[in-house]
Motif scaffolding. Structure first.
Motif, mmCIF file in Angstrom:
data_model
loop_
_atom_site.group_PDB
_atom_site.id
_atom_site.type_symbol
_atom_site.label_atom_id
_atom_site.label_comp_id
_atom_site.label_asym_id
_atom_site.label_seq_id
_atom_site.Cartn_x
_atom_site.Cartn_y
_atom_site.Cartn_z
ATOM 1 N N HIS A 119 -7.192 92.857 -27.232
ATOM 2 C CA HIS A 119 -7.216 92.750 -25.771
ATOM 3 C C HIS A 119 -5.803 92.944 -25.243
ATOM 4 C CE1 HIS A 119 -6.176 88.683 -27.058
ATOM 5 N NE2 HIS A 119 -6.005 88.244 -25.832
ATOM 6 N N HIS A 127 -3.819 91.066 -23.238
ATOM 7 C CA HIS A 127 -2.839 90.017 -22.991
ATOM 8 C C HIS A 127 -1.535 90.423 -23.686
ATOM 9 C CE1 HIS A 127 -5.665 86.375 -21.967
ATOM 10 N NE2 HIS A 127 -5.152 86.906 -20.887
ATOM 11 N N VAL A 140 -11.456 88.168 -19.888
ATOM 12 C CA VAL A 140 -10.605 89.165 -20.537
ATOM 13 C C VAL A 140 -11.434 89.992 -21.515
ATOM 14 C CG1 VAL A 140 -8.450 89.518 -21.769
ATOM 15 C CG2 VAL A 140 -8.826 87.368 -20.506
ATOM 16 N N THR A 145 -12.349 91.593 -24.622
ATOM 17 C CA THR A 145 -11.713 91.309 -25.914
ATOM 18 C C THR A 145 -12.628 91.743 -27.056
ATOM 19 O OG1 THR A 145 -10.544 89.430 -24.930
ATOM 20 C CG2 THR A 145 -10.699 89.472 -27.335
#
Ligand SMILES: [Zn+2]
Length: 232
Positions: free
Chosen positions: A29, A31, A119, A121
């Motif tokens: 993901h 981040h 998010v 992912t």
């Protein structure tokens, strides 16, 4: 390479690994602690890569836009454009079933969406002929189909970013130690490797591990920087 968080490039070298051996970069993901080192890795390694990442949602761009923002014609790192050749594969994190991400010889990498708040992912599973390893990625452990995805893996790398008593944002995004233990037991995992440890308190870590172990009785290793495993 699964994920490319800050510090990855130098640590990869320190672990006696070689960036030139990387064929696949599998991002879970976007981040920053999982993706921000990508420009430095590609700058150093150069060459051709197969790169997988998640579908867009909310504030998270598509993997193509993410890469374009850095390496595209107007990108901040467009200096890399003629140094790298990326073949990009998007894993639909909302899809019901896992997908084949990459296959080379008898190595198969599969990906599937995992619940990590809002998010997008991906969790990954890599099957070699005689051994398998899966990466949970950041997730809260609330999707039972992930247990099918990782069923019987020899090694499972989990991300221990939540304590048992966490609440709110942290608990929404990250599985608690008991959940990781129950997941590993249900999936009949051979060996759990604890990574992405968010606490800096040895006591808090030990408390989490005690809870994890009370839900899972198999082999368990607490990951450390530069740790290497021979898969067998
Ligand atoms: Zn995350």
């Amino acid at each position: 390479m699964v994920d490319a968080g800050s510090g990855t490039k130098d640590q990869f070298h320190r672990a006696n690994a070689n960036l030139d051996t990387i064929d696949l970069i599998a991002l879970s993901h976007l981040h920053p602690d999982h993706s921000a080192e990508l420009p430095a890795i590609l700058w150093t390694a150069g060459g051709s890569f197969y790169l997988s990442g998640p579908t867009p949602a909310g504030v998270f761009p598509s993997i193509e836009n993410f890469l374009d923002s850095m390496f595209g014609p107007g990108g901040a790192f467009r200096i890399l454009a003629d140094r790298i050749d990326l073949e990009v594969f998007t894993v639909d994190t909302a899809a019901a079933n896992p997908v084949d991400v990459w296959r080379e010889g008898n190595i198969l990498v599969r990906g599937t969406g995992v619940p990590h708040g809002d998010v997008p992912t991906i969790g990954y599973r890599i099957d070699f002929p005689d051994v398998s390893i899966a990466f949970t990625s950041d997730q809260n452990g609330s999707n039972p189909s992930f247990i099918d995805f990782i069923q019987g893996v020899d090694y499972l790398v989990i991300h221990l970013a939540s304590s048992e008593d966490a609440t709110g944002f942290i608990a929404e995004l990250h599985a608690k130690p008991s959940v990781w233990g129950q997941m590993a037991t249900a999936a009949d995992v051979g060996h759990v490797i604890v990574s992405h440890i968010s606490t800096s308190s040895p006591q808090a870590l030990e408390e989490s591990l005690t809870i994890l172990r009370s839900n899972y009785s198999g082999a368990l290793t607490v990951g450390e920087d530069l740790m290497c495993f021979e898969l067998n």
